[in-house]
Design a protein around this motif. Structure first.
Motif, PDB file in Angstrom:
ATOM      1  N   GLU A 155      22.919  16.286 -29.326  1.00  0.00           N
ATOM      2  CA  GLU A 155      21.838  16.942 -30.060  1.00  0.00           C
ATOM      3  C   GLU A 155      22.161  17.047 -31.556  1.00  0.00           C
ATOM      4  N   GLN A 202      28.029  20.909 -21.482  1.00  0.00           N
ATOM      5  CA  GLN A 202      27.670  21.634 -22.694  1.00  0.00           C
ATOM      6  C   GLN A 202      28.262  20.938 -23.927  1.00  0.00           C
ATOM      7  N   THR A 209      26.241  17.576 -24.418  1.00  0.00           N
ATOM      8  CA  THR A 209      24.852  17.812 -24.822  1.00  0.00           C
ATOM      9  C   THR A 209      24.787  18.248 -26.280  1.00  0.00           C
ATOM     10  N   LEU A 210      25.638  19.169 -26.660  1.00  0.00           N
ATOM     11  CA  LEU A 210      25.634  19.651 -28.036  1.00  0.00           C
ATOM     12  C   LEU A 210      26.019  18.529 -29.005  1.00  0.00           C
ATOM     13  N   THR A 216      20.325  24.300 -33.713  1.00  0.00           N
ATOM     14  CA  THR A 216      20.696  23.499 -32.542  1.00  0.00           C
ATOM     15  C   THR A 216      21.802  24.182 -31.751  1.00  0.00           C
ATOM     16  N   ASN A 259      20.485  27.181 -29.898  1.00  0.00           N
ATOM     17  CA  ASN A 259      19.662  26.810 -28.736  1.00  0.00           C
ATOM     18  C   ASN A 259      20.502  26.599 -27.486  1.00  0.00           C
ATOM     19  N   TYR A 260      21.721  26.113 -27.653  1.00  0.00           N
ATOM     20  CA  TYR A 260      22.566  25.792 -26.505  1.00  0.00           C
ATOM     21  C   TYR A 260      23.647  26.834 -26.237  1.00  0.00           C
TER      22      TYR A 260
END
Length: 87
Positions: free
Chosen positions: A76, A69, A72-73, A34, A37-38
């Protein structure tokens, strides 16, 4: 996410995510996939088992460039199957 982090942080900055979840072999793999991915990079996660071994705490420091960022992280990582908490 409603927070004042945007006011407190100066971007880009290093930020440590601490992920606590069940001590399954897939936990570390899911967390690192994960993050990659970011925010692709070479990371050195620190893993600490709980006293009884039921949970693992994984700490990973990443370089974030904006509040989107960060949020979102966080979302996720929180949504991963074996994760119970993200700090």
């Amino acid at each position: 996410m409603n927070s004042k982090l945007n006011e407190l942080l100066k971007f880009p900055c290093a930020l440590t995510y601490k992920v606590i979840g069940f001590s399954k072999p897939q936990l570390l793999e899911q967390v690192m996939t994960t993050i990659q991915n970011y925010i692709p990079g070479n990371y050195d996660p620190k893993i600490q088992p709980s006293h009884k071994g039921t949970y693992h705490s994984i700490s990973v420091t990443v370089l974030v460039t904006d509040i989107k960022q960060v949020e979102t992280l966080y979302q996720e990582l929180s949504a991963l199957k074996f994760v119970r908490m993200v700090l």
